[in-house]
Write a protein that holds these residues in place. Structure first.
Motif, PDB file in Angstrom:
ATOM      1  N   SER A 173      33.401  40.672  44.962  1.00 14.75           N
ATOM      2  CA  SER A 173      33.696  39.677  46.012  1.00 14.75           C
ATOM      3  C   SER A 173      32.402  39.227  46.684  1.00 14.75           C
ATOM      4  O   SER A 173      31.446  40.001  46.797  1.00 14.75           O
ATOM      5  N   GLN A 174      32.398  37.984  47.113  1.00 19.15           N
ATOM      6  CA  GLN A 174      31.244  37.431  47.808  1.00 19.15           C
ATOM      7  C   GLN A 174      31.571  37.259  49.293  1.00 19.15           C
ATOM      8  O   GLN A 174      32.662  36.828  49.636  1.00 19.15           O
ATOM      9  N   CYS A 175      30.645  37.613  50.164  1.00 25.79           N
ATOM     10  CA  CYS A 175      30.788  37.410  51.610  1.00 25.79           C
ATOM     11  C   CYS A 175      29.912  36.207  51.953  1.00 25.79           C
ATOM     12  O   CYS A 175      28.851  36.332  52.559  1.00 25.79           O
ATOM     13  N   ALA A 176      30.356  35.042  51.542  1.00 27.54           N
ATOM     14  CA  ALA A 176      29.469  33.884  51.512  1.00 27.54           C
ATOM     15  C   ALA A 176      29.621  32.915  52.673  1.00 27.54           C
ATOM     16  O   ALA A 176      28.961  31.900  52.701  1.00 27.54           O
ATOM     17  N   GLU A 226      28.703  41.543  54.724  1.00 25.59           N
ATOM     18  CA  GLU A 226      28.968  42.677  53.857  1.00 25.59           C
ATOM     19  C   GLU A 226      29.046  43.941  54.712  1.00 25.59           C
ATOM     20  O   GLU A 226      28.049  44.410  55.245  1.00 25.59           O
ATOM     21  N   ARG A 286      32.814  45.038  46.791  1.00 22.30           N
ATOM     22  CA  ARG A 286      32.164  44.820  48.085  1.00 22.30           C
ATOM     23  C   ARG A 286      33.257  44.644  49.138  1.00 22.30           C
ATOM     24  O   ARG A 286      34.286  44.022  48.879  1.00 22.30           O
ATOM     25  N   CYS A 294      34.034  42.923  52.644  1.00 24.83           N
ATOM     26  CA  CYS A 294      33.555  41.910  53.595  1.00 24.83           C
ATOM     27  C   CYS A 294      34.315  42.081  54.911  1.00 24.83           C
ATOM     28  O   CYS A 294      35.485  42.466  54.921  1.00 24.83           O
TER      29      CYS A 294
END
Length: 117
Positions: free
Chosen positions: A88-91, A98, A108, A110
């Motif tokens: 997963s991206q914490c974008a 993160e 990951r 978030c």
């Protein structure tokens, strides 16, 4: 004992069968021999085709997850590959961060940024 017929070109030959850890392989037009069946190694390779009396076991290398890119969602077995899923991206800048970094076996985590008043 059991016999196995092997065809080589237009000729057919009869051979005694091998024990359970070996398979009969054609060496040339007049000779066949028992060869040891390959062994897949747990976590290293997995079976893609079972051995028969006249063919070897087929093994493929296990897929490797990449730290920070993918993580394991299903462990490999002797007959199945490892399954890796994208991390997963914490974008969203200023909205998520993160909280826990990914590992090779976990995603990951978030968390939402809390605003101070």
């Amino acid at each position: 004992g059991n016999t196995i017929s092997l065809q080589y070109g237009t000729s057919m030959w009869l051979y005694s069968s091998c024990d359970s850890k070996r398979f009969l392989t054609q060496v040339n037009s007049t000779f066949a021999a028992c060869a040891l069946t390959s062994i897949c190694s747990l976590g290293v390779s997995y079976q893609t085709a079972a051995p028969t009396t006249t063919s070897d076991r087929s093994c493929k290398p296990v897929t490797q997850c990449v730290l920070g890119v993918s993580f394991q969602t299903a462990a490999p077995t002797l007959t199945s590959d490892r399954i890796c899923s994208p991390v997963s991206q914490c974008a969203v800048l200023g909205v998520t961060y993160e909280a826990t970094p990914p590992t090779l076996t976990s995603d990951r985590v978030c968390a939402r940024v809390r605003r101070c008043d």
